[in-house]
Scaffold this motif. Structure first.
Motif, short mmCIF file in Angstrom:
data_model
loop_
_atom_site.label_atom_id
_atom_site.label_comp_id
_atom_site.label_asym_id
_atom_site.label_seq_id
_atom_site.Cartn_x
_atom_site.Cartn_y
_atom_site.Cartn_z
N GLN A 186 5.58 -1.35 11.80
CA GLN A 186 6.03 -0.85 13.10
C GLN A 186 6.50 0.58 12.92
O GLN A 186 6.94 0.97 11.82
N GLY A 187 6.44 1.38 14.00
CA GLY A 187 6.94 2.74 13.92
C GLY A 187 6.39 3.60 15.03
O GLY A 187 5.49 3.19 15.78
N ASN A 188 6.95 4.80 15.15
CA ASN A 188 6.52 5.72 16.20
C ASN A 188 5.10 6.19 15.93
O ASN A 188 4.73 6.53 14.80
N GLY A 203 10.22 2.07 5.05
CA GLY A 203 9.58 2.44 3.79
C GLY A 203 9.31 1.31 2.83
O GLY A 203 8.83 1.55 1.72
N ALA A 204 9.60 0.04 3.22
CA ALA A 204 9.44 -1.10 2.30
C ALA A 204 8.00 -1.60 2.32
O ALA A 204 7.73 -2.72 2.73
N TYR A 205 7.05 -0.74 1.85
CA TYR A 205 5.65 -1.11 1.92
C TYR A 205 5.20 -1.91 0.70
O TYR A 205 4.02 -2.24 0.56
N THR A 206 6.15 -2.23 -0.24
CA THR A 206 5.83 -3.12 -1.36
C THR A 206 6.78 -4.31 -1.36
O THR A 206 7.88 -4.25 -0.79
N PHE A 207 6.32 -5.41 -2.00
CA PHE A 207 7.15 -6.60 -2.12
C PHE A 207 6.90 -7.22 -3.49
O PHE A 207 5.75 -7.45 -3.89
N SER A 208 8.01 -7.51 -4.22
CA SER A 208 7.91 -8.09 -5.56
C SER A 208 8.07 -9.60 -5.48
O SER A 208 9.04 -10.10 -4.88
N ILE A 209 7.15 -10.33 -6.09
CA ILE A 209 7.19 -11.79 -6.11
C ILE A 209 7.99 -12.25 -7.32
O ILE A 209 7.73 -11.82 -8.45
N ASP A 210 8.98 -13.11 -7.08
CA ASP A 210 9.78 -13.68 -8.16
C ASP A 210 9.13 -14.98 -8.61
O ASP A 210 9.28 -16.02 -7.97
N LEU A 237 7.72 4.50 8.18
CA LEU A 237 7.40 3.31 8.96
C LEU A 237 8.28 2.13 8.52
O LEU A 237 8.85 2.14 7.43
N TYR A 238 8.31 1.10 9.38
CA TYR A 238 9.12 -0.09 9.10
C TYR A 238 8.19 -1.25 8.74
O TYR A 238 7.18 -1.49 9.42
N TYR A 239 8.55 -1.98 7.67
CA TYR A 239 7.71 -3.06 7.16
C TYR A 239 8.51 -4.37 7.14
O TYR A 239 9.67 -4.38 6.71
N THR A 240 7.86 -5.45 7.61
CA THR A 240 8.43 -6.80 7.53
C THR A 240 7.48 -7.67 6.73
O THR A 240 6.28 -7.73 7.04
N TRP A 241 8.01 -8.37 5.68
CA TRP A 241 7.16 -9.20 4.82
C TRP A 241 7.37 -10.67 5.16
O TRP A 241 8.48 -11.12 5.44
N TYR A 242 6.24 -11.42 5.11
CA TYR A 242 6.24 -12.84 5.48
C TYR A 242 5.62 -13.67 4.36
O TYR A 242 4.73 -13.20 3.64
N MET A 260 -1.06 0.94 3.97
CA MET A 260 -0.43 2.05 4.69
C MET A 260 0.96 2.25 4.09
O MET A 260 1.90 1.51 4.42
N ASN A 261 1.09 3.17 3.20
CA ASN A 261 2.34 3.34 2.45
C ASN A 261 3.07 4.60 2.90
O ASN A 261 3.08 5.62 2.21
#
Length: 755
Positions: free
Chosen positions: A311-313, A289-296, A272-277, A267-268
């Protein structure tokens, strides 16, 4: 001195007797107990402590026996919240109570006190001794008493929403966000007014069900009610899942340093609000809008399970299933020597590295500079510095991977410091033996800093134990065992290694002689004011320094035998090699004639005429039975009687005599009469009952008239009804009687009075 101190004193003495202790050291410390606050009205003995900035004053009572040094201090200590004293907190210290056997400590709760199992104890310093632990208590310092605020984790708006829509089968986290140092508190969470403990007692909880959630600080059962911290409620609703997932990554097994495409939610949406774990921990806070996450992959901790929450309306809160990212070409390396090593001048030491992979290559570094030609797993170091090795693995699915082992610091010492200590718990004039040992070896460096080298170097030194400045012959090991008073003195340890020579701290030793001091009394009882008991010992007291005690108080006498005329607990102390050797305790008690008993125990014994009754006595050394005319009937513990009358027993317990009397009566053979002729002719004028119903003080006789009114209610009925002055208005009047004891009704019937 408080009125109850004598009771506590006797209890302490009797406790030693019950334990069979022959020596009690220098003192007895009793466990502390809560005490009244003299600055509050009424009786304010506390059962739970709820301290705060506005009130934080509490007292505990402490009693002890019998003597301490003049410069002794008593220290009140508090355990941790689990009742453990590993890191005890000092609450109060007094030095002016060394002659007060009963006093109160005043203390305040530390500001970090929060728990239900705190305990107290008291330590003395001279001699060093610790009291038993107190009972456990609920104790809280209420430093936060403001209404809690809660929100959905990730909702960072100035005014967070108080309603959360959760996807069916999903979860979200509610958190407290207005408490400083929130992790130091316990919290009580509620769902629809019921306790919600499935996620523990932290400042945040994971929820999966609809409902209204509130939270309060947990200040225990007693203190929570006064803190007023309960939050407003936040509503959680459950909606339909939107099917959030992380798109399958192109590659899930990654090499160190590899460049890979970022993880992406399916869901990009930029609004919307994105939390990465990773492994359930937030690695990127909620961001729009942070629907991507880069792995170091250069971060050694990059492997793990990654998930994302949206999360979002207009949508429900949902967390994806995790995606597992692993590391390819994994291997481990280790340093096979201590982190700190001391090298003596002119010597060298060997450092070692290893790996669980093969083949690997090594490169050693000193002070971050590569050492030319040092490419083996071992390095011989001959100068001070900081050393480590880099281990490289080539081949496999990844390019060359390199890992560094932990560093080793090699130093030259200026000197060494040794600390010795008692190998086991030790108290002067209490222990009869003890061992001394090396507790710590420090290498002192040129800058004055110290490095512990106990485990590395203690086997390298040569040792010589010293007593009062003189070498102890044959005492050349790391420990020394001392088992008799002839070895009392001041000890130190001389350690040598090459050109280094160090002398440890001094330890004083004052062992108690391993012998017993026993006292006995000629009699165990004081019968009367004129009686005396002689307390003595087989130990030769001639030329010795000794003291007699009664009830813990020194007696002003210097005789080797003690003559006593008062009941009490007696003890003898004798000075031996600078220590007080204490005897057993002898109790001389006031004589109690209840020690002698007669069976049957009734003062009047009834049996049928023509039969006999066996009477026995117990508790004495000798017995004599007499009639009321002082005729001796027998001198054994048991006697058989056949005649009624008054009898006397004289029993002897050591030098004390007990006299007891009792009455023997024949049991009546007639029944309870039902007619009385109250005409004054001296015959059948009164209602006379058998002895069975008149001699027992527990039997109650009640007579009622025809109206049900009591006309007689008497224990141990005297056979005196009706009295001569009683008037009967009718010729034949009927009365009713009940004869009973405490357990049951023995007899009921009627009495007709004929006048």
């Amino acid at each position: 001195m408080k009125p109850n101190f004598l009771i506590k004193l006797v209890f302490s003495i009797l406790s030693f007797v019950a334990l069979g202790m022959t020596t009690i050291g220098a003192q007895t410390l009793n466990k502390p107990t809560p005490a009244d606050n003299p600055n509050l009205p009424g009786n304010s003995v506390w059962t739970a402590a709820c301290g705060s900035a506005s009130f934080n004053e509490y007292y505990v009572n402490f009693t002890w026996l019998p003597t301490v040094a003049a410069d002794n201090e008593f220290i009140l200590e508090l355990s941790d919240a689990n009742g453990l004293f590993t890191n005890a907190t000092e609450l109060s210290r007094v030095s002016d109570k060394n002659t007060s056997f009963d006093f109160d400590f005043k203390f305040a709760l530390p500001s970090n006190t929060r728990g239900d199992a705190y305990r107290f104890r008291v330590r003395s310093t001279k001699p060093a001794k610790t009291s038993p632990q107190s009972e456990s208590f609920e104790m809280y310092y209420i430093d936060f008493n403001t209404t809690l605020k809660i929100r959905e984790m990730g909702d960072t708006a100035p005014t967070p929403a108080m309603k959360v829509e959760l996807c069916d089968g999903g979860s979200t986290t509610l958190e407290v966000y207005n408490v400083p140092n929130a992790e130091t508190y316990r919290y009580n969470w509620y769902r629809n007014t019921s306790p919600y403990t499935s996620s523990g007692y932290g400042s945040s909880i994971e929820v999966t069900e609809a409902g209204y959630y509130v939270v309060e600080l947990d200040y225990g059962n007693t203190c929570s009610g006064s803190s007023n911290t309960q939050s407003l409620s936040i509503e959680v609703q459950v909606g339909s899942s939107v099917g959030l997932n992380i798109n399958p990554p192109i590659k899930a097994a990654l090499c160190t340093g590899e460049t890979v495409a970022p993880l992406e939610a399916n869901m990009n949406y930029p609004d919307l609000y994105y939390t990465w774990y990773k492994n359930g921990n937030v690695i990127q806070p909620s961001s729009q809008g942070a629907y991507t996450f880069s792995i170091d992959t250069n971060d050694v901790s990059f492997p793990g399970d990654y998930s994302v929450k949206v999360q979002g309306n207009g949508i429900c809160t949902e967390t994806s299933d995790p995606v597992s990212i692993t590391q390819d070409g994994i291997f481990t390396v280790s340093r096979d020597n201590p982190a700190n090593m001391v090298m003596l001048p002119g010597n060298a030491i060997t450092l070692n590295a290893s790996s669980d992979a093969s083949p690997v290559t090594y490169q050693w570094y000193k002070d971050n500079v590569a050492l030319s030609g040092e490419t083996e797993s071992s390095l011989v170091a001959n100068s001070v510095g900081v050393y480590y090795a880099e281990v490289s693995l080539s081949g496999g699915s990844c390019a060359t991977s390199t890992k560094a082992i932990e560093t080793t610091t090699v130093v030259h010492p200026n000197t060494f410091e040794f600390k010795i200590d008692y190998a086991t718990e030790y108290i002067n004039c209490f222990n009869t033996s003890v061992a001394l040992e090396i507790a710590r070896i420090d290498a002192v460096l040129s800058d004055g800093s110290k490095m512990e080298v106990t485990s590395d170097l203690q086997s390298s030194f040569n040792y010589q134990w010293i007593k009062n400045g003189i070498n102890v012959i044959g005492a050349t090991s790391k420990t020394i065992s001392l088992i008799n008073t002839g070895e009392n003195g001041s000890y130190a340890l001389n350690a040598t290694l090459g050109s280094f020579n160090s002398i440890s701290n001094d330890l004083s030793l004052q062992l108690l002689t391993n012998e017993s001091l026993t006292i006995t009394s000629t009699i165990p009882f004081i019968c009367s004011s004129g009686d005396t008991a002689i307390i003595s010992t087989e130990t030769n007291l001639s030329g010795e320094t000794f003291q007699w005690f009664k009830d813990g108080i020194i007696l002003p006498t210097a005789t080797e035998e003690l003559t006593v005329t008062e009941a009490g607990t007696y003890q003898l102390t004798m000075e031996k090699n600078g220590c007080a050797l204490m005897s057993n305790q002898v109790i001389v008690a006031p004589f109690d004639d209840s020690l002698v008993t007669i069976n049957p125990a009734a003062k009047e014994i009834v049996f049928p005429e023509g039969s006999s009754k066996e009477i026995s006595a117990n508790g004495a050394n000798s017995y004599q039975w007499f009639t009321e005319n002082n005729v001796l009937l027998g001198d054994t513990a048991t006697i058989t009687l056949t005649m009624e009358g008054t009898y006397m027993l004289i029993a002897s317990v050591n030098d004390c005599q007990v006299m007891k009397t009792f009455v023997v009566s024949y049991q009546d053979i007639f029944g309870v009469p039902n007619v009385v002729t109250a005409n004054g002719d001296g015959y059948n004028d009164q209602w006379v009952l058998p002895n069975t119903y008149t001699k027992d003080p527990e039997i109650n006789v009640i007579i009622y008239n025809q109206k049900g009114e009591e006309v007689l209610n008497q224990f141990q009925y005297q056979n005196n009804w009706p009295e001569a002055n009683m008037k009967f208005p009718k010729q034949n009047m009927v009365f009713y009687y009940t004869i009973k004891n405490a357990k049951q009704t023995l007899k009921k019937g009627t009495i007709t009075v004929i006048r």
